[in-house]
Design an enzyme around this catalytic site. Structure first.
Site, PDB file in Angstrom:
ATOM      1  N   VAL A  11       0.834  -1.198   0.000  1.00 16.66           N
ATOM      2  CA  VAL A  11       0.000   0.000   0.000  1.00 16.66           C
ATOM      3  C   VAL A  11       0.877   1.258   0.000  1.00 16.66           C
ATOM      4  O   VAL A  11       0.696   2.164  -0.827  1.00 16.66           O
ATOM      5  CB  VAL A  11      -0.946  -0.004   1.227  1.00 16.66           C
ATOM      6  CG1 VAL A  11      -1.722   1.300   1.321  1.00 16.66           C
ATOM      7  CG2 VAL A  11      -1.901  -1.181   1.153  1.00 16.66           C
ATOM      8  N   ASP A  30      10.461   3.999   6.345  1.00 17.60           N
ATOM      9  CA  ASP A  30      10.286   2.615   6.817  1.00 17.60           C
ATOM     10  C   ASP A  30      11.420   2.325   7.796  1.00 17.60           C
ATOM     11  O   ASP A  30      12.532   2.848   7.634  1.00 17.60           O
ATOM     12  CB  ASP A  30      10.341   1.642   5.625  1.00 17.60           C
ATOM     13  CG  ASP A  30       9.679   0.317   5.947  1.00 17.60           C
ATOM     14  OD1 ASP A  30       8.641   0.007   5.338  1.00 17.60           O
ATOM     15  OD2 ASP A  30      10.201  -0.418   6.823  1.00 17.60           O
ATOM     16  N   LYS A  35      15.718  -2.488   3.310  1.00 14.69           N
ATOM     17  CA  LYS A  35      14.665  -2.213   2.331  1.00 14.69           C
ATOM     18  C   LYS A  35      14.809  -0.791   1.780  1.00 14.69           C
ATOM     19  O   LYS A  35      14.728  -0.562   0.565  1.00 14.69           O
ATOM     20  CB  LYS A  35      13.318  -2.359   3.043  1.00 14.69           C
ATOM     21  CG  LYS A  35      12.125  -2.497   2.159  1.00 14.69           C
ATOM     22  CD  LYS A  35      10.936  -2.792   3.081  1.00 14.69           C
ATOM     23  CE  LYS A  35       9.651  -2.945   2.360  1.00 14.69           C
ATOM     24  NZ  LYS A  35       8.520  -3.039   3.278  1.00 14.69           N
ATOM     25  N   GLU A 148      -7.791   2.424   1.051  1.00 16.79           N
ATOM     26  CA  GLU A 148      -7.279   2.020  -0.279  1.00 16.79           C
ATOM     27  C   GLU A 148      -8.136   0.891  -0.830  1.00 16.79           C
ATOM     28  O   GLU A 148      -8.647   0.075  -0.078  1.00 16.79           O
ATOM     29  CB  GLU A 148      -5.799   1.622  -0.176  1.00 16.79           C
ATOM     30  CG  GLU A 148      -5.446   0.576   0.878  1.00 16.79           C
ATOM     31  CD  GLU A 148      -5.597  -0.856   0.418  1.00 16.79           C
ATOM     32  OE1 GLU A 148      -5.748  -1.076  -0.791  1.00 16.79           O
ATOM     33  OE2 GLU A 148      -5.572  -1.760   1.283  1.00 16.79           O
ATOM     34  N   PHE A 149      -8.285   0.889  -2.159  1.00 17.98           N
ATOM     35  CA  PHE A 149      -9.034  -0.176  -2.831  1.00 17.98           C
ATOM     36  C   PHE A 149      -8.139  -0.798  -3.908  1.00 17.98           C
ATOM     37  O   PHE A 149      -8.537  -0.945  -5.057  1.00 17.98           O
ATOM     38  CB  PHE A 149     -10.336   0.375  -3.425  1.00 17.98           C
ATOM     39  CG  PHE A 149     -11.279   0.890  -2.373  1.00 17.98           C
ATOM     40  CD1 PHE A 149     -12.032   0.015  -1.601  1.00 17.98           C
ATOM     41  CD2 PHE A 149     -11.389   2.248  -2.114  1.00 17.98           C
ATOM     42  CE1 PHE A 149     -12.886   0.479  -0.601  1.00 17.98           C
ATOM     43  CE2 PHE A 149     -12.238   2.727  -1.124  1.00 17.98           C
ATOM     44  CZ  PHE A 149     -12.990   1.832  -0.368  1.00 17.98           C
ATOM     45  N   ASN A 205     -14.864  -4.830   1.147  1.00 14.63           N
ATOM     46  CA  ASN A 205     -14.163  -6.123   1.107  1.00 14.63           C
ATOM     47  C   ASN A 205     -15.075  -7.269   1.530  1.00 14.63           C
ATOM     48  O   ASN A 205     -15.011  -8.365   0.979  1.00 14.63           O
ATOM     49  CB  ASN A 205     -12.911  -6.080   1.992  1.00 14.63           C
ATOM     50  CG  ASN A 205     -11.710  -5.551   1.226  1.00 14.63           C
ATOM     51  OD1 ASN A 205     -11.849  -5.114   0.082  1.00 14.63           O
ATOM     52  ND2 ASN A 205     -10.539  -5.581   1.827  1.00 14.63           N
ATOM     53  N   PHE A 246     -16.303 -10.630 -10.157  1.00  9.73           N
ATOM     54  CA  PHE A 246     -16.313 -11.417  -8.915  1.00  9.73           C
ATOM     55  C   PHE A 246     -17.417 -12.459  -8.876  1.00  9.73           C
ATOM     56  O   PHE A 246     -18.101 -12.644  -7.866  1.00  9.73           O
ATOM     57  CB  PHE A 246     -16.396 -10.472  -7.692  1.00  9.73           C
ATOM     58  CG  PHE A 246     -15.029 -10.042  -7.252  1.00  9.73           C
ATOM     59  CD1 PHE A 246     -14.289  -9.178  -8.022  1.00  9.73           C
ATOM     60  CD2 PHE A 246     -14.469 -10.542  -6.096  1.00  9.73           C
ATOM     61  CE1 PHE A 246     -13.016  -8.799  -7.652  1.00  9.73           C
ATOM     62  CE2 PHE A 246     -13.189 -10.182  -5.717  1.00  9.73           C
ATOM     63  CZ  PHE A 246     -12.467  -9.298  -6.504  1.00  9.73           C
ATOM     64  N   CYS A 257      -6.086  -9.711   2.558  1.00 12.25           N
ATOM     65  CA  CYS A 257      -7.143  -8.746   2.901  1.00 12.25           C
ATOM     66  C   CYS A 257      -8.477  -9.385   3.257  1.00 12.25           C
ATOM     67  O   CYS A 257      -8.989  -9.176   4.353  1.00 12.25           O
ATOM     68  CB  CYS A 257      -7.321  -7.776   1.744  1.00 12.25           C
ATOM     69  SG  CYS A 257      -5.792  -6.960   1.282  1.00 12.25           S
TER      70      CYS A 257
HETATM   71  C1  UGA Z   1      -8.872  -6.933  -2.353  1.00  8.44           C
HETATM   72  C2  UGA Z   1      -9.889  -5.946  -2.937  1.00  8.44           C
HETATM   73  O1  UGA Z   1     -10.317  -6.389  -4.233  1.00  8.44           O
HETATM   74  C3  UGA Z   1      -9.299  -4.538  -3.039  1.00  8.44           C
HETATM   75  O2  UGA Z   1     -10.293  -3.631  -3.487  1.00  8.44           O
HETATM   76  C4  UGA Z   1      -8.809  -4.120  -1.638  1.00  8.44           C
HETATM   77  O3  UGA Z   1      -8.205  -2.840  -1.656  1.00  8.44           O
HETATM   78  C5  UGA Z   1      -7.765  -5.141  -1.149  1.00  8.44           C
HETATM   79  O4  UGA Z   1      -8.397  -6.441  -1.087  1.00  8.44           O
HETATM   80  C6  UGA Z   1      -7.285  -4.693   0.215  1.00  8.44           C
HETATM   81  O5  UGA Z   1      -8.092  -4.649   1.152  1.00  8.44           O
HETATM   82  O6  UGA Z   1      -6.135  -4.261   0.341  1.00  8.44           O
HETATM   83  P1  UGA Z   1      -6.822  -8.365  -3.335  1.00  8.44           P
HETATM   84  O7  UGA Z   1      -7.101  -9.265  -2.166  1.00  8.44           O
HETATM   85  O8  UGA Z   1      -5.441  -7.848  -3.562  1.00  8.44           O
HETATM   86  O9  UGA Z   1      -7.784  -7.051  -3.268  1.00  8.44           O
HETATM   87  O10 UGA Z   1      -7.219  -9.133  -4.689  1.00  8.44           O
HETATM   88  P2  UGA Z   1      -8.615  -9.509  -5.414  1.00  8.44           P
HETATM   89  O11 UGA Z   1      -8.452  -9.255  -6.864  1.00  8.44           O
HETATM   90  O12 UGA Z   1      -9.759  -8.875  -4.738  1.00  8.44           O
HETATM   91  O13 UGA Z   1      -8.689 -11.123  -5.211  1.00  8.44           O
HETATM   92  C7  UGA Z   1      -8.923 -11.729  -3.951  1.00  8.44           C
HETATM   93  C8  UGA Z   1      -9.123 -13.225  -4.126  1.00  8.44           C
HETATM   94  O14 UGA Z   1     -10.361 -13.511  -4.766  1.00  8.44           O
HETATM   95  C9  UGA Z   1      -8.056 -13.935  -4.983  1.00  8.44           C
HETATM   96  O15 UGA Z   1      -7.713 -15.161  -4.371  1.00  8.44           O
HETATM   97  C10 UGA Z   1      -8.761 -14.160  -6.311  1.00  8.44           C
HETATM   98  O16 UGA Z   1      -8.243 -15.255  -7.022  1.00  8.44           O
HETATM   99  C11 UGA Z   1     -10.165 -14.441  -5.825  1.00  8.44           C
HETATM  100  N1  UGA Z   1     -11.225 -14.222  -6.857  1.00  8.44           N
HETATM  101  C12 UGA Z   1     -11.440 -13.018  -7.405  1.00  8.44           C
HETATM  102  C13 UGA Z   1     -12.028 -15.313  -7.207  1.00  8.44           C
HETATM  103  O17 UGA Z   1     -11.865 -16.442  -6.692  1.00  8.44           O
HETATM  104  N2  UGA Z   1     -13.024 -15.125  -8.135  1.00  8.44           N
HETATM  105  C14 UGA Z   1     -13.264 -13.920  -8.694  1.00  8.44           C
HETATM  106  O18 UGA Z   1     -14.218 -13.816  -9.511  1.00  8.44           O
HETATM  107  C15 UGA Z   1     -12.445 -12.829  -8.339  1.00  8.44           C
END
Ligand code: UGA
Length: 439
Positions: A11, A30, A35, A148-149, A205, A246, A257
């Protein structure tokens, strides 16, 4: 404007590099000296698309600096804002561990003089504002929350082209400072209270995780009924009230997350006196999915003990080297514990997965190496190169042309047409309407 960013993980580093890219002067802080020394050279400690280029450009322009010393970071031009981007990991009791936040806020409180805006980017549960101010212990400092998203793998794009930006603020001044810092980003800005902004992050989330557990439930029901979840997802996704994203079922979701934030929301509700009935089952479904996936392999092969399988994918998601809470790692652990012999490959996440899997599996150097003598191929991360593989080569090298798709993302019909038997979560064998009326 000048901004200070504390914490250089996924982040913080994206925050710092992107603000510098937008023309601001940024100092990232940091406590990890090695790092920081590496970052000064443009060396990034993890894999994230587009980030190395942005960091290198920021350093070269002089707008992105790194230090281990907060005092040094705030010297000279007064920062318009200090962004707090340290981790808030899950404690053993399921609560969010805020000790890193506490340490940083205490240090900011004693280091900064004059009026400043302290912006929490880390996911900190709602209901903590009083504690946050107490840790700061400095009446000149005002708190704001700017959740953050960012998705690992597309963080830079998510920062620069967000769907929305949220400012959780206490004053118009704080909102103005944040607006100015983000003025070159074209996105709707939603201004709300600190508590609402914190809850908005957790709600987002949790809703995404709920959606994934829901579609995984539908996949499990599809398995029981002989329907195909990929068709169901398409049918749902065409309704604009739902949207297409999703809805891909699989062996569960992972990452640092969702699992943490689902538990944290459940616990924060509980400690505020509300027992949520909807949140806990999200994780219950997710925890079971890897076992359901393994059961399919056991059913097909009459057990897995002593049998060899090739595995593509260890990262929790495509585009990242992160294997935290990865369904791929969970599946590998269950299979190994049941006596299966696994040869695994991931383009980026092998070293991180090795920390959890150790010597229980063998690590291949190429994706094709895992195929030798394998009964079947298990695909567990949605890396595009796996979908684009040379399937005739895969067929020629496996003992039998059998694929288990733990992410339901491979081109199933294409692979089936090449003679593969394809298994996944809630998949139906090649289906097409009959030429003749069945009755
Ligand atoms: C997630 C959120 O999408 C972000 O918006 C948020 O900022 C972030 O957490 C956070 O809180 O920092 P992230 O966990 O990095 O992001 O990745 P994602 O793309 O959301 O995927 C999460 C999991 O869901 C992965 O294991 C992915 O493979 C799985 N997934 C995703 C599925 O199994 N099916 C889907 O259709 C989409």
């Amino acid at each position: 404007m000048k901004a200070v960013v504390v914490g250089t993980g996924y982040v913080g580093l994206v925050q710092g590099a992107c603000l510098a890219h937008l023309g601001h002067n940024v100092v990232c802080v940091d406590i990890d000296t090695e790092k920081i020394a590496n970052l000064r050279e443009g060396d990034i400690p993890f894999y994230e698309k587009d980030l190395p280029e942005l960091v290198k450009a920021g350093v070269a322009s002089g707008r992105l600096k790194f230090t281990t010393n907060l005092q040094e970071a705030v010297e000279g031009e007064k920062p318009a804002a200090v962004f707090v981007c340290v981790q808030t990991p899950r404690r053993d009791d399921g609560q969010c561990d805020l000790t890193y936040i506490e340490t940083v806020l205490r240090s900011i409180g004693t280091t900064l003089s004059g009026t400043s805006l302290i912006v929490i980017k880390s996911s900190v549960p709602p209901g903590t504002k009083k504690d946050l101010y107490e840790w700061l212990g400095n009446q000149n400092l005002e708190l704001a929350v700017n959740p953050e998203f960012l998705r690992e793998g597309t963080s830079v794009r998510d920062f620069l082209e967000p769907d929305r930006i949220i400012f959780g603020v206490e004053s118009a001044w704080a909102s103005d400072v944040l607006t100015e810092l983000h003025k070159d980003i074209d996105a709707p800005v939603l201004v709300m209270s600190v508590e609402s902004a914190q809850l908005a992050k957790y709600a987002s989330n949790n809703l995404l995780a709920l959606r994934l557990s829901f579609i995984n439930e539908i996949a499990n029901i599809a398995d029981a009924l002989g329907a195909d979840v990929t068709h169901v997802s398409k049918a749902i996704g065409h309704d604009p009230r739902f949207g297409k994203a999703f809805l891909r079922a699989g062996a569960g979701f992972g990452g640092s997350c969702f699992p943490k934030d689902v538990l944290a929301l459940h616990n924060v509700a509980l400690s505020s006196g509300y027992h949520s009935k909807l949140i806990a089952p999200i994780m219950a479904v997710n925890d079971e999915q890897p076992y359901r996936f393994v059961k399919k392999i056991e059913d097909r092969f009459g057990g897995v003990s002593g049998k060899r399988f090739g595995v593509w994918g260890l990262a929790f998601n495509k585009g990242t080297d992160d294997a935290r809470e990865s369904p791929a790692v969970k599946v590998a652990k269950i299979l190994s514990a049941r006596g299966a012999l696994l040869s695994v490959f991931d383009p980026k996440a092998t070293e991180n997965a090795r920390k959890e899997l150790g010597m229980t599996v063998s690590y291949a150097n190429t994706m094709h190496e895992v195929l030798d003598e394998a009964e079947a191929l298990l695909v567990l991360t949605e890396w595009p190169e796996f979908a684009d593989a040379d399937w005739s080569h895969v067929k020629a090298n496996l003992k039998q042309p059998v694929v288990f798709d733990g992410k339901n993302f491979l081109p199933h019909d294409e692979i089936r047409a090449q003679g593969f038997e394809v298994h996944g979560m809630g998949l139906q064998d090649l289906w097409k309407p009959k030429e003749e009326r069945p009755l």
